[in-house]
Design a protein around this motif. Structure first.
Motif, PDB file in Angstrom:
ATOM      1  N   GLY A  26       4.860 -15.513  28.026  1.00  0.00           N
ATOM      2  CA  GLY A  26       5.877 -15.161  28.999  1.00  0.00           C
ATOM      3  C   GLY A  26       7.044 -16.119  29.032  1.00  0.00           C
ATOM      4  O   GLY A  26       7.037 -17.172  28.381  1.00  0.00           O
TER       5      GLY A  26
ATOM      6  N   ARG B 204      -2.478 -16.488  38.712  1.00  0.00           N
ATOM      7  CA  ARG B 204      -2.049 -15.227  38.086  1.00  0.00           C
ATOM      8  C   ARG B 204      -2.047 -14.143  39.162  1.00  0.00           C
ATOM      9  O   ARG B 204      -3.032 -13.944  39.848  1.00  0.00           O
ATOM     10  CB  ARG B 204      -3.022 -14.866  36.974  1.00  0.00           C
ATOM     11  CG  ARG B 204      -2.710 -13.608  36.253  1.00  0.00           C
ATOM     12  CD  ARG B 204      -3.759 -13.399  35.144  1.00  0.00           C
ATOM     13  NE  ARG B 204      -3.538 -12.159  34.468  1.00  0.00           N
ATOM     14  CZ  ARG B 204      -4.114 -11.016  34.804  1.00  0.00           C
ATOM     15  NH1 ARG B 204      -4.977 -10.976  35.788  1.00  0.00           N
ATOM     16  NH2 ARG B 204      -3.850  -9.925  34.128  1.00  0.00           N
TER      17      ARG B 204
ATOM     18  N   ARG C 281      -8.277 -14.118  27.866  1.00  0.00           N
ATOM     19  CA  ARG C 281      -6.947 -13.586  28.140  1.00  0.00           C
ATOM     20  C   ARG C 281      -5.905 -14.455  27.441  1.00  0.00           C
ATOM     21  O   ARG C 281      -5.983 -15.676  27.478  1.00  0.00           O
ATOM     22  CB  ARG C 281      -6.686 -13.587  29.634  1.00  0.00           C
ATOM     23  CG  ARG C 281      -5.338 -13.052  30.020  1.00  0.00           C
ATOM     24  CD  ARG C 281      -5.111 -13.058  31.519  1.00  0.00           C
ATOM     25  NE  ARG C 281      -6.084 -12.228  32.191  1.00  0.00           N
ATOM     26  CZ  ARG C 281      -6.868 -12.643  33.170  1.00  0.00           C
ATOM     27  NH1 ARG C 281      -6.820 -13.874  33.573  1.00  0.00           N
ATOM     28  NH2 ARG C 281      -7.710 -11.816  33.746  1.00  0.00           N
TER      29      ARG C 281
ATOM     30  N   GLU D  60      -6.001  -8.879  26.956  1.00  0.00           N
ATOM     31  CA  GLU D  60      -7.242  -9.180  27.662  1.00  0.00           C
ATOM     32  C   GLU D  60      -8.413  -8.647  26.851  1.00  0.00           C
ATOM     33  O   GLU D  60      -8.446  -7.475  26.497  1.00  0.00           O
ATOM     34  CB  GLU D  60      -7.200  -8.518  29.027  1.00  0.00           C
ATOM     35  CG  GLU D  60      -8.136  -9.113  30.018  1.00  0.00           C
ATOM     36  CD  GLU D  60      -7.840  -8.602  31.416  1.00  0.00           C
ATOM     37  OE1 GLU D  60      -8.562  -7.674  31.834  1.00  0.00           O
ATOM     38  OE2 GLU D  60      -6.914  -9.109  32.044  1.00  0.00           O
TER      39      GLU D  60
ATOM     40  N   GLU E 256       0.597  -9.524  27.292  1.00  0.00           N
ATOM     41  CA  GLU E 256      -0.663 -10.071  27.781  1.00  0.00           C
ATOM     42  C   GLU E 256      -1.802  -9.275  27.149  1.00  0.00           C
ATOM     43  O   GLU E 256      -1.799  -8.054  27.179  1.00  0.00           O
ATOM     44  CB  GLU E 256      -0.725  -9.977  29.291  1.00  0.00           C
ATOM     45  CG  GLU E 256      -1.851 -10.773  29.884  1.00  0.00           C
ATOM     46  CD  GLU E 256      -1.648 -10.967  31.368  1.00  0.00           C
ATOM     47  OE1 GLU E 256      -2.360 -10.289  32.127  1.00  0.00           O
ATOM     48  OE2 GLU E 256      -0.795 -11.771  31.747  1.00  0.00           O
TER      49      GLU E 256
ATOM     50  N   HIS F 162      -1.695 -14.882  27.399  1.00  0.00           N
ATOM     51  CA  HIS F 162      -0.486 -14.538  28.158  1.00  0.00           C
ATOM     52  C   HIS F 162       0.703 -15.213  27.476  1.00  0.00           C
ATOM     53  O   HIS F 162       0.687 -16.420  27.250  1.00  0.00           O
ATOM     54  CB  HIS F 162      -0.635 -15.046  29.593  1.00  0.00           C
ATOM     55  CG  HIS F 162       0.607 -14.951  30.412  1.00  0.00           C
ATOM     56  ND1 HIS F 162       0.870 -13.887  31.236  1.00  0.00           N
ATOM     57  CD2 HIS F 162       1.653 -15.794  30.553  1.00  0.00           C
ATOM     58  CE1 HIS F 162       2.025 -14.089  31.852  1.00  0.00           C
ATOM     59  NE2 HIS F 162       2.519 -15.234  31.450  1.00  0.00           N
TER      60      HIS F 162
ATOM     61  N   PRO G 285       5.451 -11.957  32.259  1.00  0.00           N
ATOM     62  CA  PRO G 285       4.870 -11.754  30.929  1.00  0.00           C
ATOM     63  C   PRO G 285       5.778 -10.972  29.985  1.00  0.00           C
ATOM     64  O   PRO G 285       6.460 -10.040  30.392  1.00  0.00           O
ATOM     65  CB  PRO G 285       3.597 -10.968  31.213  1.00  0.00           C
ATOM     66  CG  PRO G 285       3.873 -10.255  32.486  1.00  0.00           C
ATOM     67  CD  PRO G 285       4.796 -11.139  33.269  1.00  0.00           C
TER      68      PRO G 285
ATOM     69  N   GLN H 183      -0.270  -6.252  33.130  1.00  0.00           N
ATOM     70  CA  GLN H 183       0.346  -7.554  32.964  1.00  0.00           C
ATOM     71  C   GLN H 183       0.624  -8.160  34.332  1.00  0.00           C
ATOM     72  O   GLN H 183       0.953  -7.456  35.277  1.00  0.00           O
ATOM     73  CB  GLN H 183       1.630  -7.422  32.168  1.00  0.00           C
ATOM     74  CG  GLN H 183       1.382  -6.892  30.774  1.00  0.00           C
ATOM     75  CD  GLN H 183       2.651  -6.790  29.973  1.00  0.00           C
ATOM     76  OE1 GLN H 183       3.721  -7.084  30.453  1.00  0.00           O
ATOM     77  NE2 GLN H 183       2.510  -6.380  28.740  1.00  0.00           N
TER      78      GLN H 183
END
Length: 154
Positions: free
Chosen positions: A61, A153, A57, A48, A46, A59, A43, A23
């Motif tokens: 958060g 990121r 991906r 992927e 996450e 995410h 996060p 993450q």
């Protein structure tokens, strides 16, 4: 048994570290017509997905931010954000609570749509609409802004 418990906890530590290392935090810098903002999002989760030649991906958060208006005032921001990157497309949906200095809180949604020009970098157009839910009828109740956001990121 008491000697075994610390050993079991220590053996689980590398597994926790490996799951957290996947993450990554996200940092965004946003330029709007009358303000500049910076946000940092950590996060919650996450995901992927790697297909041959394609990386997707998701995410989710939460984070904090700061907006500096061109007239010199500042606002502290709380962010809840969910974004996805797939096939060079970046899209994000979030909720923002903004607390300007000396004023009541504004809350509302935001949307970002843009181009992920690198797996860790995205350039997007941002639109947000914030309202003050418990304001009297004489004060400004809405703030709507469009802006350009650069998201990284780490």
């Amino acid at each position: 048994m008491r000697r075994l418990q610390p050993l079991l906890l220590l053996s689980a530590l590398p597994l926790c570290a490996m799951s957290l290392s996947a993450q990554a935090a996200m940092v965004s810098v946003i330029r709007q017509p009358k303000a500049t903002a910076a946000e940092f999002t950590t996060p919650i989760t996450e995901i992927e997905l790697k297909n041959p030649g394609d990386l997707s991906r998701i995410h989710v958060g939460v984070g904090l931010g700061l907006r500096h208006w061109d007239d010199g005032s500042n606002a502290f921001r709380f962010i809840a954000d969910a974004n996805a990157t797939a096939d060079k497309t970046f899209i994000a949906l979030g909720a923002v609570a903004e607390v300007p200095s000396g004023d009541g809180a504004y809350i509302g949604p935001r949307l970002r749509v843009g181009w992920a020009f690198h797996p860790n970098w995205a350039l997007s157009v941002e639109g947000e609409h914030l309202e003050k839910p418990f304001a009297s009828g004489l004060t400004p109740r809405r703030r709507s802004n469009l802006g350009l956001a650069l998201t990284a990121r780490f």
